[in-house]
Write a protein that holds these residues in place. Structure first.
Motif, PDB file in Angstrom:
ATOM      1  N   ASN A 399      34.006  45.471  32.315  1.00 35.43           N
ATOM      2  CA  ASN A 399      33.441  45.984  33.528  1.00 35.43           C
ATOM      3  C   ASN A 399      34.521  46.835  34.145  1.00 35.43           C
ATOM      4  O   ASN A 399      35.524  46.339  34.598  1.00 35.43           O
ATOM      5  CB  ASN A 399      33.054  44.856  34.487  1.00 35.43           C
ATOM      6  CG  ASN A 399      32.486  45.421  35.766  1.00 35.43           C
ATOM      7  OD1 ASN A 399      32.411  46.643  35.919  1.00 35.43           O
ATOM      8  ND2 ASN A 399      32.083  44.573  36.667  1.00 35.43           N
ATOM      9  N   LEU A 401      34.781  48.288  36.827  1.00 35.96           N
ATOM     10  CA  LEU A 401      35.068  47.979  38.222  1.00 35.96           C
ATOM     11  C   LEU A 401      36.033  46.806  38.321  1.00 35.96           C
ATOM     12  O   LEU A 401      36.969  46.799  39.116  1.00 35.96           O
ATOM     13  CB  LEU A 401      33.754  47.653  38.927  1.00 35.96           C
ATOM     14  CG  LEU A 401      33.830  47.599  40.441  1.00 35.96           C
ATOM     15  CD1 LEU A 401      34.223  48.951  41.001  1.00 35.96           C
ATOM     16  CD2 LEU A 401      32.505  47.139  41.012  1.00 35.96           C
ATOM     17  N   VAL A 402      35.801  45.816  37.486  1.00 34.41           N
ATOM     18  CA  VAL A 402      36.658  44.644  37.500  1.00 34.41           C
ATOM     19  C   VAL A 402      38.078  45.030  37.101  1.00 34.41           C
ATOM     20  O   VAL A 402      39.059  44.653  37.732  1.00 34.41           O
ATOM     21  CB  VAL A 402      36.111  43.555  36.542  1.00 34.41           C
ATOM     22  CG1 VAL A 402      37.104  42.409  36.419  1.00 34.41           C
ATOM     23  CG2 VAL A 402      34.773  43.054  37.042  1.00 34.41           C
ATOM     24  N   LEU A 405      39.690  47.008  39.868  1.00 36.09           N
ATOM     25  CA  LEU A 405      40.112  46.158  40.974  1.00 36.09           C
ATOM     26  C   LEU A 405      41.328  45.342  40.600  1.00 36.09           C
ATOM     27  O   LEU A 405      42.221  45.141  41.413  1.00 36.09           O
ATOM     28  CB  LEU A 405      38.961  45.245  41.396  1.00 36.09           C
ATOM     29  CG  LEU A 405      37.993  45.951  42.315  1.00 36.09           C
ATOM     30  CD1 LEU A 405      36.688  45.175  42.405  1.00 36.09           C
ATOM     31  CD2 LEU A 405      38.608  46.074  43.708  1.00 36.09           C
ATOM     32  N   GLY A 406      41.355  44.888  39.364  1.00 31.03           N
ATOM     33  CA  GLY A 406      42.523  44.142  38.898  1.00 31.03           C
ATOM     34  C   GLY A 406      43.766  45.003  38.993  1.00 31.03           C
ATOM     35  O   GLY A 406      44.801  44.588  39.484  1.00 31.03           O
ATOM     36  N   PHE A 409      44.738  45.627  42.648  1.00 28.98           N
ATOM     37  CA  PHE A 409      45.374  44.441  43.200  1.00 28.98           C
ATOM     38  C   PHE A 409      46.825  44.357  42.746  1.00 28.98           C
ATOM     39  O   PHE A 409      47.749  44.204  43.532  1.00 28.98           O
ATOM     40  CB  PHE A 409      44.589  43.217  42.749  1.00 28.98           C
ATOM     41  CG  PHE A 409      45.157  41.920  43.247  1.00 28.98           C
ATOM     42  CD1 PHE A 409      44.898  41.489  44.535  1.00 28.98           C
ATOM     43  CD2 PHE A 409      45.940  41.132  42.426  1.00 28.98           C
ATOM     44  CE1 PHE A 409      45.416  40.288  44.990  1.00 28.98           C
ATOM     45  CE2 PHE A 409      46.462  39.932  42.873  1.00 28.98           C
ATOM     46  CZ  PHE A 409      46.193  39.515  44.166  1.00 28.98           C
TER      47      PHE A 409
ATOM     48  N   VAL B 402      38.401  39.735  41.888  1.00 25.10           N
ATOM     49  CA  VAL B 402      38.180  40.230  40.536  1.00 25.10           C
ATOM     50  C   VAL B 402      37.336  39.236  39.744  1.00 25.10           C
ATOM     51  O   VAL B 402      36.378  39.604  39.060  1.00 25.10           O
ATOM     52  CB  VAL B 402      39.536  40.472  39.823  1.00 25.10           C
ATOM     53  CG1 VAL B 402      39.304  40.813  38.365  1.00 25.10           C
ATOM     54  CG2 VAL B 402      40.307  41.582  40.506  1.00 25.10           C
ATOM     55  N   PHE B 409      28.951  40.442  37.719  1.00 23.23           N
ATOM     56  CA  PHE B 409      28.544  41.373  36.686  1.00 23.23           C
ATOM     57  C   PHE B 409      27.887  40.637  35.528  1.00 23.23           C
ATOM     58  O   PHE B 409      26.786  40.958  35.095  1.00 23.23           O
ATOM     59  CB  PHE B 409      29.775  42.140  36.206  1.00 23.23           C
ATOM     60  CG  PHE B 409      29.500  43.142  35.137  1.00 23.23           C
ATOM     61  CD1 PHE B 409      28.985  44.382  35.450  1.00 23.23           C
ATOM     62  CD2 PHE B 409      29.747  42.839  33.810  1.00 23.23           C
ATOM     63  CE1 PHE B 409      28.724  45.312  34.462  1.00 23.23           C
ATOM     64  CE2 PHE B 409      29.492  43.755  32.813  1.00 23.23           C
ATOM     65  CZ  PHE B 409      28.974  44.998  33.142  1.00 23.23           C
TER      66      PHE B 409
END
Lengths: 436, 436
Positions: A399, A401-402, A405-406, A409, B402, B409
Motif C-alpha cells: 500500500n 500510502l502506508v 506514511l512510514g 514518520f 501506519v 487497507f
C-alpha cells in the motif's frame, strides 16, 4: 504446432519486472495459457531493497504476492518452483520439485544474481544484495555487530565490530552507504552507552576513479561530498585483491578490517542462459537476442531483462534497469498478441525499442542525483523527484500510502522503524558464530 | 552493600512487557544504574503475533528496538545477550557471550516459552508461536504448503498439503484459526488455478469441552459458531495422544493428516526459574514470590510476569497476560524507588495488587469476545473494542497510524499485505525438504 489444438502455452520463467510485465499483458487473452514460474512467491521491488537492508522498510513493504497481482488474470497460472533444466528439444523446463513444464513459447526472465567474477572463494565472507533474504541478512549482520560492540568490554574487540565495508560505488553501493551512515550516525546516535557511534566507519570502496560512473562527473563529485558529510569514507581507485573473513585486502597491500562486508560490485546473468544453446555475449553470462528479443533460429524462445546484452534498433545500449525489463516484457507480449492469427508470420515482428527514462540514485536523506535526457538534477529537488517516482512505482504494493506514511514518520522522527533483528530460524536462540 | 558507593546496579533480564515497564519506571533516576538484557534487540507486542503468522502484519509492525524505546533513559543500558547462568552467591548473571553481569538487584522477567509438557519428541513436528521467528516460520510453512499443493499434479498429494491443524482452543488458537480461515477461504479464494481453496481445512483441536474456557459459556459457543461459519472445523473434547511428522494422533485412535501443525496448547516459564534456588510452584516451572514480588529470603531478587504464579493481596489469581506483567514491572520499580533512601527498609514494602482489565479475543474479521468485570460483549462491538485497545497499546511501535492504515487497507480490500514467503537464509535457494 497446430494452432487449432487449443490455447498457446506460454511459459514465463521469472516474476521480476520483465516476466511480470509480459504475463500481465497476456492476461485476459484466452488464446494464451500462461504459466508464470518463480522461485519466490512474490514480485520484488528491487530498487528499494537497500531500504530493507538498512532498516527503513519491512520486507512486505516492497514485495507483493505474485498470485495476488495476477488474481484476476484467469488465463495465467502462478507456480512457485525453481527451474533447473531447460530441455529445448522437448520444449519443457524441469523444476527443483521434479515437475515438467511444457511450452509452446518460452519467455526467460530470470534476471541477474550477485557475481564475484571468478572469485567464488570470497562468497562466504561477503553479502550480496539481490533478494529479501540478502537484505534481511545484511540488516541482521550490521545491527548484530553493533550489539556485539556495545556488549564487548574490550576496546580493541569493540573497534573491529564497528566497520562496515561496501565494495562497489554504483547506485546500490552509494545508496547503502548513505543509508547506513544516516542510520548509525544520526538515528542511533544516542542509543548506545558504551560505544560512540561516531566512531563507526562506513567505508565505500570503488575500483575506478569516481563513484556513480554512469552519471556526469560533477554529479559523482557531488555524491562523494554528500557521502563524506554523512561520515562515509569514500575510497576510489581502490581495487580489491582478496577477501578473507572480516578483512578486505586491496591491491597495493592495504587492508581494511570490517566484520560486515557488502558486495555491490557486480552481477551476472542467471546461469540458465547457459542452457539456451547460444553463444554468451559476455563473461557476465548474458545473451544477445534478435531485435524482436527471440533467439536466433528459435522464434519461440524469448530472452528479456537483465539476461540481455543488446543495443536497440536505434543503436542505444539497453541498460540492466527495471524500466528496460518492463519494456522488454511488454514487447514480447505485443509480438505474441500479433501472432494470434495464423496470417502473421514471424518475419513481420517489430524490433524492440528502448525508451530511456534516465537514471536516479539517492544519497542518504534529502539528496539524490538524476540524469534523464538533457536533464541533470542534484540535491533536494532530485531527492523529491526520486521519492515521487518511487512512490508512483509502488502502486499495488503493500500500500503505497502506508509506505509513504512510514517514510514520513521515520523522516520526521529520524527513526527508521524496521530496526529489529529477526534471528535465523532453526537456530533462533543462537547467534551466528563470531569469527575469531 | 554500601549505599554510598554509587548508584544501585539493577539488572533486568527480559525486555518483554514486565521488564520494559520496570526499566522505564526506573529511567531518569540516577540513583539506579539499570542494565536491561534481552536475547532479541526488540520488544515484541506479543498479542498481535498471530497477525504476523497469518500474513496481515510485517514483523517490524509489532516489534520495536529496545534501544530506541529507552534512548532517552541515560541511566539505562540495553544489551543483547542470552543469559544462561544465574550465580546468586556471586550476584551475577552469565550470558551466552561469556560476559558477566553483576547486580545489586535482579529483576527476572524472561517470560514464558512454548511447552509440550514432557512430550519433547513432538517438537520437531510442530510450530509454537512465541517469537517473531516462530510467526514467520508459520507463515512460511502454511503459504509454502499451498504453493506445493498448487504445483502438485497428484490430487492425493495435493490434499495432504491442504490441512492446517491447530492444537489448543485458547485465545491464540482461536485467533490463528480465524485469521487463517479468513486468509485462505476469503482473501486468497481466487488466486489458485489447480486447487480449490474451499477444500483447505483449518482444524482447531481442544482437549476440554469448549474453546475459550476463560470466558463465559455463551461466549465460547458464539466463538465456535463464528469459527465454523468461517470454515474452521472445531473439535472439542479431543486430546492429542501423539504427534508424528505430518500427523496428529488423537486419544481413541483417530488421526488427522496435516502438513502444518501449530501448537497453541501450552507454555511454561523460561527454565532460568530453576536457577533461583526456590521451589517451583507448578509443573510449568513458575515460582511464587512474596507479596512484594521478591523471593523469600532474598529481597534483592524479584520475579515478574509470566514466570509468576500467585494470587494478589486480595486473593485474586494473577493471569499470564500483558497487563499483569506491566503492572508487576511498575510495582518493582515503585518498591525500588521507595528504597532510594536508607530509612526505608524492606519490611515496609507494599504488596502487589493486580488490577484486572479483563480479557478479549478476536475471531476472524468483525467478531470478538470481551469479558471485563461485569461487562460481556460479543460480535462487532467487541471487535471494535479490541481494535481500539490494540491500537492504543501500539503507541511507539512502527507507528500506530501506519499499522492502522495497513489494516484498514487490508480490511477494505480483503487483501492482507504481508503474504510473502521469505526463505530461510543460507539455504535461500532451497526449499525445506518435503516429508515423504
Amino acid at each position: 504446432m497446430d494452432e487449432s489444438m487449443g490455447p498457446r502455452r506460454v511459459l514465463v520463467i521469472g516474476g521480476g519486472f520483465g516476466g511480470l510485465a509480459c504475463a500481465r499483458h497476456l492476461a485476459h487473452h484466452p488464446e494464451f495459457e500462461v504459466t508464470l514460474i518463480d522461485r519466490a512467491n512474490h514480485h520484488l521491488f528491487q530498487p528499494l531493497l537497500y531500504q530493507v537492508a538498512t532498516a527503513s522498510l519491512a520486507a512486505p513493504d516492497i514485495a507483493r504476492s505474485l498470485r495476488q497481482v495476477l488474481e484476476e488474470a484467469e488465463n495465467v497460472s502462478v507456480l512457485m518452483d525453481e527451474i533447473e533444466t531447460l530441455d529445448r528439444e522437448g520444449r519443457q523446463a524441469i523444476g527443483q520439485s521434479g515437475r515438467h513444464y511444457v511450452w509452446d513459447t518460452l519467455v526467460l526472465a530470470v534476471g541477474a544474481q550477485t557475481s564475484f567474477f571468478g572469485n567464488d572463494a570470497w562468497e562466504p565472507h561477503m553479502m550480496g544484495l539481490k533478494s529479501l533474504e540478502d537484505a534481511q541478512g545484511i540488516r541482521r549482520l550490521v545491527l548484530s555487530n553493533l550489539e556485539r560492540a556495545e556488549r564487548s568490554e574490550d576496546p580493541e574487540e569493540r573497534r573491529k565490530w564497528m566497520t562496515v565495508g561496501i565494495v562497489g560505488g554504483g547506485p546500490t553501493g552509494v545508496e547503502l552507504a548513505g543509508a547506513f551512515a544516516d542510520l548509525i550516525h544520526r538515528s542511533m546516535r544516542n542509543e548506545f552507552r558504551s560505544i560512540d557511534t561516531r566512531q563507526l566507519r562506513v567505508v565505500l570502496v570503488e575500483g575506478s576513479e569516481r563513484i556513480l560512473e554512469a552519471y556526469d562527473e560533477d554529479q559523482s563529485e557531488y555524491a562523494r561530498r554528500r557521502l563524506e558529510r554523512l561520515g562515509v569514507e569514500v575510497k576510489t581507485g581502490t581495487r580489491v585483491a582478496d577477501v578473507t573473513e572480516g578483512v578486505l585486502h586491496f591491491q597495493g597491500g592495504e587492508v581494511l578490517e570490517a566484520r560486515a562486508i557488502i558486495w555491490a560490485a557486480g552481477v551476472e546473468a542467471n546461469p540458465l542462459t547457459r542452457q539456451l544453446g547460444v553463444e554468451l555475449a559476455d563473461r557476465a553470462g548474458r545473451v544477445t537476442p534478435l531485435p524482436d528479443l527471440s533467439l536466433p533460429g528459435n522464434p519461440d524462445v524469448f530472452v528479456i531483462g537483465d539476461l540481455v546484452r543488446m543495443s536497440d534498433s536505434e543503436g542505444k545500449a539497453v541498460p540492466g534497469v527495471a524500466p528496460a525489463a518492463v519494456q522488454m516484457g511488454k514487447h514480447v507480449a505485443k509480438v505474441l498478441l500479433g501472432e494470434r492469427h495464423p496470417g502473421n508470420l514471424p518475419e513481420s515482428r517489430p524490433p524492440f525499442r528502448y525508451f530511456d527514462k534516465g537514471l536516479m540514485a539517492i544519497i542518504g536523506k534529502n539528496a539524490a542525483v538524476v540524469k534523464s535526457g538533457g536533464l541533470r538534477l542534484k540535491g533536494y529537488f532530485a531527492w523529491l523527484a526520486w521519492l515521487l517516482v518511487h512512490i508512483l512505482f509502488l502502486i499495488g504494493f503493500r500500500n503505497k500510502l502506508v509506505v509513504l506514511l512510514g517514510w514520513s514518520f521515520a523522516y520526521v522522527h529520524d527513526q527508521p522503524g524496521a530496526r529489529i533483528i529477526v534471528h535465523r530460524p532453526r537456530d533462533a536462540r543462537k547467534e551466528p558464530v563470531e569469527p575469531t
